[in-house]
Scaffold this active site. Sequence first.
Site, PDB file in Angstrom:
ATOM      1  N   SER A 149      23.991 -22.256 -27.871  1.00 47.68           N
ATOM      2  CA  SER A 149      23.308 -23.254 -27.045  1.00 47.68           C
ATOM      3  C   SER A 149      24.370 -24.049 -26.283  1.00 47.68           C
ATOM      4  O   SER A 149      25.563 -23.929 -26.549  1.00 47.68           O
ATOM      5  CB  SER A 149      22.472 -24.185 -27.923  1.00 47.68           C
ATOM      6  N   LEU A 150      23.940 -24.871 -25.338  1.00 49.67           N
ATOM      7  CA  LEU A 150      24.879 -25.658 -24.524  1.00 49.67           C
ATOM      8  C   LEU A 150      24.831 -27.126 -24.926  1.00 49.67           C
ATOM      9  O   LEU A 150      23.771 -27.661 -25.255  1.00 49.67           O
ATOM     10  CB  LEU A 150      24.515 -25.539 -23.041  1.00 49.67           C
TER      11      LEU A 150
ATOM     12  N   LYS B 287      21.830 -32.595 -17.258  1.00 46.40           N
ATOM     13  CA  LYS B 287      20.361 -32.627 -17.180  1.00 46.40           C
ATOM     14  C   LYS B 287      19.909 -33.639 -16.113  1.00 46.40           C
ATOM     15  O   LYS B 287      20.339 -34.795 -16.115  1.00 46.40           O
ATOM     16  CB  LYS B 287      19.763 -33.014 -18.542  1.00 46.40           C
TER      17      LYS B 287
ATOM     18  N   CYS C 193     -21.974 -36.911 -24.560  1.00 43.90           N
ATOM     19  CA  CYS C 193     -21.584 -35.981 -23.501  1.00 43.90           C
ATOM     20  C   CYS C 193     -21.939 -36.559 -22.133  1.00 43.90           C
ATOM     21  O   CYS C 193     -23.076 -37.015 -21.927  1.00 43.90           O
ATOM     22  CB  CYS C 193     -22.298 -34.644 -23.705  1.00 43.90           C
TER      23      CYS C 193
ATOM     24  N   LYS D 131      20.278 -24.754 -13.830  1.00 43.93           N
ATOM     25  CA  LYS D 131      19.789 -24.498 -15.192  1.00 43.93           C
ATOM     26  C   LYS D 131      18.295 -24.180 -15.103  1.00 43.93           C
ATOM     27  O   LYS D 131      17.486 -25.039 -14.776  1.00 43.93           O
ATOM     28  CB  LYS D 131      20.029 -25.712 -16.086  1.00 43.93           C
TER      29      LYS D 131
ATOM     30  N   TYR E 273      22.463 -15.107 -15.665  1.00 44.33           N
ATOM     31  CA  TYR E 273      23.509 -16.128 -15.593  1.00 44.33           C
ATOM     32  C   TYR E 273      24.807 -15.774 -16.313  1.00 44.33           C
ATOM     33  O   TYR E 273      25.794 -16.499 -16.206  1.00 44.33           O
ATOM     34  CB  TYR E 273      22.992 -17.479 -16.101  1.00 44.33           C
TER      35      TYR E 273
ATOM     36  N   ASP F  17      14.581 -23.281 -16.309  1.00 41.13           N
ATOM     37  CA  ASP F  17      13.765 -23.677 -17.459  1.00 41.13           C
ATOM     38  C   ASP F  17      12.823 -22.538 -17.814  1.00 41.13           C
ATOM     39  O   ASP F  17      11.724 -22.419 -17.295  1.00 41.13           O
ATOM     40  CB  ASP F  17      12.972 -24.947 -17.122  1.00 41.13           C
TER      41      ASP F  17
ATOM     42  N   CYS G 220     -24.970 -34.082 -20.689  1.00 44.10           N
ATOM     43  CA  CYS G 220     -26.300 -33.914 -21.304  1.00 44.10           C
ATOM     44  C   CYS G 220     -26.651 -35.024 -22.277  1.00 44.10           C
ATOM     45  O   CYS G 220     -27.727 -34.995 -22.893  1.00 44.10           O
ATOM     46  CB  CYS G 220     -26.391 -32.560 -22.009  1.00 44.10           C
TER      47      CYS G 220
ATOM     48  N   CYS H 297     -18.973 -31.388 -27.373  1.00 45.86           N
ATOM     49  CA  CYS H 297     -20.422 -31.533 -27.213  1.00 45.86           C
ATOM     50  C   CYS H 297     -21.074 -30.370 -27.960  1.00 45.86           C
ATOM     51  O   CYS H 297     -20.838 -29.205 -27.604  1.00 45.86           O
ATOM     52  CB  CYS H 297     -20.809 -31.497 -25.739  1.00 45.86           C
TER      53      CYS H 297
ATOM     54  N   GLU I 133      25.952 -23.573 -11.639  1.00 45.33           N
ATOM     55  CA  GLU I 133      24.706 -22.793 -11.558  1.00 45.33           C
ATOM     56  C   GLU I 133      23.531 -23.685 -11.929  1.00 45.33           C
ATOM     57  O   GLU I 133      23.668 -24.578 -12.772  1.00 45.33           O
ATOM     58  CB  GLU I 133      24.746 -21.607 -12.523  1.00 45.33           C
TER      59      GLU I 133
ATOM     60  N   GLU J 210      17.408 -15.738 -17.930  1.00 48.62           N
ATOM     61  CA  GLU J 210      16.281 -16.607 -18.259  1.00 48.62           C
ATOM     62  C   GLU J 210      15.020 -15.985 -17.677  1.00 48.62           C
ATOM     63  O   GLU J 210      14.959 -15.684 -16.477  1.00 48.62           O
ATOM     64  CB  GLU J 210      16.506 -17.990 -17.652  1.00 48.62           C
TER      65      GLU J 210
ATOM     66  N   TYR K 271       0.833  -1.204   0.000  1.00 49.11           N
ATOM     67  CA  TYR K 271       0.000   0.000   0.000  1.00 49.11           C
ATOM     68  C   TYR K 271       0.874   1.262   0.000  1.00 49.11           C
ATOM     69  O   TYR K 271       0.634   2.197  -0.786  1.00 49.11           O
ATOM     70  CB  TYR K 271      -0.917  -0.018   1.223  1.00 49.11           C
ATOM     71  N   GLU K 272       1.912   1.279   0.852  1.00 51.75           N
ATOM     72  CA  GLU K 272       2.808   2.442   0.903  1.00 51.75           C
ATOM     73  C   GLU K 272       3.545   2.622  -0.420  1.00 51.75           C
ATOM     74  O   GLU K 272       3.716   3.747  -0.906  1.00 51.75           O
ATOM     75  CB  GLU K 272       3.825   2.268   2.044  1.00 51.75           C
ATOM     76  N   PHE K 273       3.963   1.498  -1.019  1.00 52.83           N
ATOM     77  CA  PHE K 273       4.647   1.565  -2.313  1.00 52.83           C
ATOM     78  C   PHE K 273       3.719   2.165  -3.363  1.00 52.83           C
ATOM     79  O   PHE K 273       4.125   3.037  -4.140  1.00 52.83           O
ATOM     80  CB  PHE K 273       5.094   0.158  -2.735  1.00 52.83           C
ATOM     81  N   ASP K 274       2.464   1.700  -3.400  1.00 55.76           N
ATOM     82  CA  ASP K 274       1.505   2.188  -4.398  1.00 55.76           C
ATOM     83  C   ASP K 274       1.242   3.685  -4.241  1.00 55.76           C
ATOM     84  O   ASP K 274       1.081   4.411  -5.224  1.00 55.76           O
ATOM     85  CB  ASP K 274       0.190   1.411  -4.300  1.00 55.76           C
TER      86      ASP K 274
ATOM     87  N   CYS L  46     -26.297 -27.731 -22.579  1.00 53.83           N
ATOM     88  CA  CYS L  46     -25.377 -28.519 -21.747  1.00 53.83           C
ATOM     89  C   CYS L  46     -24.976 -27.704 -20.516  1.00 53.83           C
ATOM     90  O   CYS L  46     -24.335 -26.652 -20.657  1.00 53.83           O
ATOM     91  CB  CYS L  46     -24.148 -28.900 -22.573  1.00 53.83           C
TER      92      CYS L  46
END
Length: 665
Positions: free
Chosen positions: A80-81, A309, A403, A113, A222, A115, A406, A421, A111, A170, A32-35, A427
Amino acid sequence: MDIQNTIQNLREELNQHNYNYYVLDHPTISDYEFDLKLAQLQELEKQHPEFFDESSPTQRVGGAITKNFETVVHEHRMYSLDNSYSKEDLLEWEKRIQKVLGDVPLEYTCELKYDGASISITYMNGKLQRAVTRGDGFQGDDVTNNIKTIKSIPLQLKGNYPPKFDVRGEIILPFAGFEKMNQELIEIGETPYSNPRNTASGSLKLQDSTEVAKRPLDCLLYFLIGNQLPFNTQFESLESARAWGFKAPKEAKLAKNLDEVFQFIDYWDTHRHNLPYETDGVVVKVNSFQHQEELGFTAKSPRWAIAYKFKSEQVATRLNSISYQVGRTGAITPVANLEPVQLAGTIVKRASLHNADQIEKLDIRVGDTVFVEKGGEIIPKIIAVDLAQRPLFTQPTYYITHCPECQTELVRSEGEANHYCPNFYGCPPQIIGRIQHYISRKAMDIEGLGGETVALLFNNGLVRDYADLYELTVEQILPLERMAQKSAENLVNGVALSKNIPFERVLFALGIRYVGETVAKKLAKHYKNIDALRQASLMDLILVDEIGERIAQSVIDFFDNQENQIIIERLKNYGVQFEIVEKINPNATDKLQGKTFVVSGVFSLYSRDELKQAIEDNGGKVGSSISAKTDYVVAGDNMGPAKLDKANKLNIPIISEEDFKAMIA
């Protein structure tokens, strides 16, 4: 009072609070204070546009629209790795390194990895200049406007940093935020996102940066790359990055040898499930930049780094039954009901079976022992059947033909993966789902009315479609379970207030298939009102920017339906907004018709928003980036050097705000 100093002090204070909250995870003031402080800064900047700064924390809320993401060549290629799946692979990798470097002592930085979606961000003199997706490694898409909305990415660095460098990181979506986004989708009958990685990646290419700002994205750094950087090792670079304001995860560790690397891998293979985001392995890098330079690159990968991995966690359990869910569009989703089992830190009881093709492909049968995996998915999935454990005399699974709600016969269109359906208006789950979508936060945002209450109203015969909401009375609602006088009044008042919701959100609320928020905005802006839209032909719709044949046909089908026509007429009579309420500018002209402008820099006669509005009011288009289609660049003070260079290379006229004012006078 010195306004400029006040503005600058507020910016610095808010930047520090952002850093405390999103990087250190240690907030020192309330939201609230930040806003309140942010609102104060926004008002001061609005009153004093001469002090505009693209690095201000107010620029994180979004608002820029990017229709076509400019392709940018990476100054430093994003490689790429190579992957490894065993400790033997890592030992072989070290032997290859030592063939090049000789028998020298080696240190490694370990480090996690992450995703997510890779990003390269350029900083000039401590300010975020440009953010580009990985693309094919040689070039990617400029997503700067969207990246600026991510609060863990600094817009202005602190401390003693180099004049120019790139950071590689990432973009991820933490589990908690991903699950909250999915819960909101499930509540309105929409298909949930499949996994955090794809959702994070897709978020970077949303055209409206305001929508990106609503998503709880994070950025984990990274790597730093540039000329004459002030450190000699990877581990030092991570520590420096933290000091400048970046979120470089502290899980990274310096290893003196491969034995310590193996300890790091063993630890995180077990403890990764306690992290707030998805990790799928460990990246091992030769720590010394001098050694990295000597080792160099193959055609695809650095020789000095490799990814180990983790194996996706799997468990075996019994399939007890298969049930079928009906979504608001009529799509049928088969669900596996499992013997409860522990998987990746949670108890799993259900798993998605996706569609009939998946069931047939795996030959899944009730009573089977099945292998369940989370991997990169939040929603568990069945990946295989243990045929050796199959009981005798089990029967093949035949996908339902009617279905489950129904009993209408299901249909499956050519090229579609799902069965549907077709009983759109009879339905129950489809009817309830459509009303829940109509009242949802991004649609009509009806206060006092939630998903459970919608089901209650439907089951008690009070609503059969969303137009019925506008006929509800307090007296009708009061007898319902859990309904008191105040809650009944709030519901009726909330429905009444929804008549003020603007047309583009009403259009989204109608639940036309394939018409999401962005498409609804485009259609509303183009056609201005519901009558013009429903009279549009298929070809008219296809000619609207970014509206394809599938969306166009869906719109045609929706308005051709007699029940929809009746509902829309009822909503009109209740006072729902079915046209854009445009502010009329008495000075508007068509002098700029057919011309595209790009606005860059700080202005004194106009604010940036006022300048853009003036362009549109006089028939012109505002472009987000300079291209061969740009007719003019309106340049103010501190125009970005990259934009200036590109405009000159393309021979695009650069005009001042005074020139522009004369142009429309």
